[in-house]
Design a protein around this motif. Structure first.
Motif, PDB file in Angstrom:
ATOM      1  N   PRO A 151      -1.987   3.513   0.594  1.00 44.36           N
ATOM      2  CA  PRO A 151      -2.827   2.665   1.783  1.00 44.36           C
ATOM      3  C   PRO A 151      -2.313   1.090   1.690  1.00 44.36           C
ATOM      4  O   PRO A 151      -1.662   1.107   0.484  1.00 44.36           O
ATOM      5  CB  PRO A 151      -4.179   2.722   1.223  1.00 44.36           C
TER       6      PRO A 151
ATOM      7  N   CYS B 170      -6.324  -2.129   3.125  1.00 42.39           N
ATOM      8  CA  CYS B 170      -7.237  -0.991   2.945  1.00 42.39           C
ATOM      9  C   CYS B 170      -7.567  -0.647   1.619  1.00 42.39           C
ATOM     10  O   CYS B 170      -8.601  -0.341   1.275  1.00 42.39           O
ATOM     11  CB  CYS B 170      -6.778   0.231   3.679  1.00 42.39           C
TER      12      CYS B 170
ATOM     13  N   CYS C 297      -6.834   4.302   5.006  1.00 43.91           N
ATOM     14  CA  CYS C 297      -5.784   3.641   5.992  1.00 43.91           C
ATOM     15  C   CYS C 297      -5.253   4.651   6.831  1.00 43.91           C
ATOM     16  O   CYS C 297      -4.903   5.839   6.424  1.00 43.91           O
ATOM     17  CB  CYS C 297      -4.567   3.364   4.960  1.00 43.91           C
TER      18      CYS C 297
ATOM     19  N   CYS D   8      -2.630   1.770  11.370  1.00 40.24           N
ATOM     20  CA  CYS D   8      -3.482   0.830  10.906  1.00 40.24           C
ATOM     21  C   CYS D   8      -2.726  -0.555  11.452  1.00 40.24           C
ATOM     22  O   CYS D   8      -1.860  -0.725  11.488  1.00 40.24           O
ATOM     23  CB  CYS D   8      -3.537   0.864   9.415  1.00 40.24           C
TER      24      CYS D   8
ATOM     25  N   ALA E 109      -1.437  -2.466   8.161  1.00 42.31           N
ATOM     26  CA  ALA E 109      -0.554  -1.997   7.554  1.00 42.31           C
ATOM     27  C   ALA E 109       0.795  -2.758   7.486  1.00 42.31           C
ATOM     28  O   ALA E 109       1.547  -3.055   6.452  1.00 42.31           O
ATOM     29  CB  ALA E 109      -0.330  -0.462   7.570  1.00 42.31           C
TER      30      ALA E 109
END
Length: 207
Positions: A42, A46, A53, A57, A60
């Motif tokens: 993740p 997250c 995640c 996302c 991210a």
């Protein structure tokens, strides 16, 4: 009788079996879609928030798991919900710059809780004004030194011209010292003029 019926059934069914349609050709193999990317770990956001995640996302791409301090600083000042809201309202081409700005502002706010970025900006403006004043002072000193150098060169040239006068100036000064030309004919009387005329043989210019 039974044998004949069996023979007729076989003879009638055999042609029909030979005229049956051929089996359909196999369908071409369809290209398989590429597998969806698998999230190895993740993102930092997250992971810190302790949530799953997802594949798309929002946080991210900008908070990788290798740099958790970046999200920690931004989350401490702005909060996760505000960061997500900011990123969702912006196009993807501007999200990276927005994250960098948020992290910078969060760092400044942590260093200076009262003024934040405004304090850093005021300090930089003060330094700029001080440097501009020093530059103006240096330029004024440079102009003053250039003027002094020009005056010194002019003074040296004047002294050299006075110690070594030019030839035409010397001739002019000497001619100025000579007495003016006087008419000496007034010193001769009439007798002298007659004697001078008798001594010089005058001949007529025509016959």
């Amino acid at each position: 009788m039974g044998i004949e019926m069996d023979y007729k059934i076989k003879t009638t069914t055999s042609p029909s079996s030979s005229c049956s349609p051929p089996p359909p050709p196999p369908l071409p193999s369809q290209p398989q879609s590429p597998p969806s990317p698998v999230v190895v770990s993740p993102c930092a956001a997250c992971k810190i928030l302790r949530r799953r995640c997802v594949e798309k996302c929002v946080l991210a791409p900008y908070f990788p798991p290798t740099d958790p301090l970046k999200f920690t600083i931004a989350h401490r000042v702005f909060g996760a919900s505000n960061i997500i809201k900011f990123l969702q309202e912006l196009p993807e081409s501007q999200r990276a710059d927005a994250v960098s700005s948020m992290v910078y502002e969060a760092n400044a706010r942590i260093r200076d809780p009262v003024y934040g970025c405004a304090g850093a900006i005021c300090q930089l403006q003060k330094q700029v004004s001080e440097l501009q004043g020093q530059l103006a002072k240096a330029q004024a000193e440079l102009v003053n030194m250039q003027c002094q150098q020009a005056n010194l060169v002019a003074l040296i040239c004047m002294e050299m011209s006075q110690s070594h006068p030019e030839p035409h100036s010397m001739v002019a000064s000497q001619s100025a010292q000579l007495p003016p030309h006087e008419d000496m004919s007034c010193l001769l009387d009439d007798n002298s003029m007659n004697n001078l005329g008798s001594a010089w043989p005058w001949e007529p210019l025509w016959t």
